[in-house]
Write an enzyme that holds these catalytic residues in place. Structure first.
Site, mmCIF file in Angstrom:
data_model
loop_
_atom_site.group_PDB
_atom_site.id
_atom_site.type_symbol
_atom_site.label_atom_id
_atom_site.label_comp_id
_atom_site.label_asym_id
_atom_site.label_seq_id
_atom_site.Cartn_x
_atom_site.Cartn_y
_atom_site.Cartn_z
ATOM 1 N N LYS A 94 0.071 -16.382 -6.977
ATOM 2 C CA LYS A 94 0.568 -15.296 -6.407
ATOM 3 C C LYS A 94 0.151 -14.156 -5.492
ATOM 4 O O LYS A 94 -0.445 -14.484 -4.525
ATOM 5 C CB LYS A 94 1.817 -14.989 -6.691
ATOM 6 C CG LYS A 94 2.289 -15.837 -6.978
ATOM 7 C CD LYS A 94 3.573 -15.497 -7.799
ATOM 8 C CE LYS A 94 4.418 -16.819 -8.170
ATOM 9 N NZ LYS A 94 5.872 -15.901 -9.590
ATOM 10 N N GLN B 267 8.613 -11.380 -12.547
ATOM 11 C CA GLN B 267 7.634 -12.691 -12.751
ATOM 12 C C GLN B 267 8.811 -12.977 -14.047
ATOM 13 O O GLN B 267 8.711 -12.580 -15.427
ATOM 14 C CB GLN B 267 6.719 -12.385 -13.545
ATOM 15 C CG GLN B 267 5.694 -13.781 -13.779
ATOM 16 C CD GLN B 267 5.454 -14.663 -12.601
ATOM 17 O OE1 GLN B 267 5.325 -14.329 -11.182
ATOM 18 N NE2 GLN B 267 6.004 -16.245 -12.837
ATOM 19 N N ASP C 50 12.693 -13.288 -4.744
ATOM 20 C CA ASP C 50 13.334 -14.700 -4.470
ATOM 21 C C ASP C 50 14.669 -15.135 -4.937
ATOM 22 O O ASP C 50 14.906 -15.781 -4.975
ATOM 23 C CB ASP C 50 13.002 -14.718 -6.116
ATOM 24 C CG ASP C 50 11.386 -14.907 -6.779
ATOM 25 O OD1 ASP C 50 11.093 -15.820 -6.324
ATOM 26 O OD2 ASP C 50 10.702 -14.510 -7.737
#
Ligand code: NAP
Length: 295
Positions: free
Chosen positions: A58, A108, A131
């Site tokens: 990322k 994460q 997300d």
């Protein structure tokens, strides 16, 4: 190929890497329209080797698109109480929520099991929830409302299939796995595309009976070779979300010989993985764009 007089037709392989690269080059143009340099904040807890690789990917992708990426690494002592750990994580999230330089925030996953994932995720401001996992964004998705932030992996899967001219309307879709990050939001997105959706999980009886019925089969379980060719309808579209490490190699959840019966198949690596990262970048840019344009 012909073996023992039987003709085997190989599935068309859907190249996720190419798709992701094309998506990223379009996003470069979108990035150029922004006034401020966007910034993605990633919070990691503990030392999960797989997570470290994902975070590095990322970071690299952000660099390519001229996006700042800050990684906040948390390592907690086993002696600290869970409440104190959650409080510390919440404080970190609240300060990132308030920080005007930070465009988007992600945690994460997976978090260590002693942390309540849902409670922590829901502290992220819905406007920075890259997300799409807060109650607000999940709720908007469930109601097919526009304007919310959609989880990256499911969003990428829908676009990947549509880009290959796979018609979704009216299709029987079977999803194996019901996680908040893949299975559940994906089910909502296929429903929004007028598919008929079945979601299977570890308590599903006669799994193969369901999977054999699928025009589109998505597998997000986390077990290598979990889906075998006898579980797939000839000509079906098979999307393999799984990422498993076996003898230092990355493999999916779908056995490779499924390609002998499927019509289309996503490979691992080079399938859904790179697509997910491209869609994360898209969400970061969308959030910054909306902020700059008061949308
Ligand atoms: P997860 O949270 O671990 O959930 C796994 C799901 O599989 C659960 O719903 C579980 O059912 C179900 N399951 C387990 N055993 C089963 C069985 N025997 N029969 C039917 N269902 C079963 O999974 P996740 O986070 O969605 O991840 C799944 C896989 O995708 C992992 O390999 C992960 O690394 C990968 N992944 C890849 C990407 C990408 O970008 N390519 C993104 C996210 C995840 P229960 O709910 O009943 O426990």
């Amino acid at each position: 190929t012909i073996r023992n007089g039987v003709i085997y037709v190989s599935a068309k392989i859907i190249n996720g890497k190419d798709f992701a690269n094309k998506k990223l080059s379009m996003l470069k143009n979108f990035r150029a329209e922004l006034i401020k340099k966007p910034c993605l904040a990633i919070i990691t807890v503990g030392n999960n080797p797989a997570s470290e690789i994902y975070v590095r990917n990322k970071q690299k992708c952000c660099e390519q698109l001229n996006i700042d990426c800050i990684v906040v690494k948390k390592n907690y002592d086993c002696d600290i109480e869970c409440n104190a750990i959650e409080d510390d994580l919440k404080e970190t999230i609240y300060s990132l929520n308030q920080d005007d330089k930070v465009t988007a925030i992600m945690i994460q996953l997976p978090l260590p099991t002693y942390i309540n994932e849902d409670r922590i995720l829901d502290c992220i401001s819905p406007l920075k929830d890259v997300d799409g996992l807060t109650d607000v964004n999940m709720g908007k998705l469930a109601k097919f409302e526009s304007g919310g932030i959609r989880p990256c992996t499911p969003k990428g899967i829908i676009d990947l299939l549509q880009c290959d001219d796979i018609d979704l309307t009216g299709k029987e879709v079977v999803i194996v796995g019901r996680s908040n990050i893949v299975g559940k939001p994906l089910a909502m997105m296929f429903l929004a595309e007028d598919c008929t959706v079945t979601v299977c999980h570890s308590y599903t009886t006669n799994l193969a009976q369901h999977t054999r019925n699928a025009d589109i089969l998505v597998v997000a379980v986390g077990k290598p070779k979990f889906i075998t060719k006898d579980m797939v309808k000839p000509g079906a579209v098979v999307v393999d979300v799984g990422i498993n490490r076996v003898d230092d190699k990355i493999v999916g959840d779908v056995s490779p010989d499924v390609a002998e019966v499927a019509g289309y198949m996503t490979p691992v690596p080079g399938g859904v993985g790179p697509v997910t990262v491209a869609y994360l970048i898209e969400n970061v840019l969308d959030i910054e764009f909306n902020k700059e344009n008061d949308l």
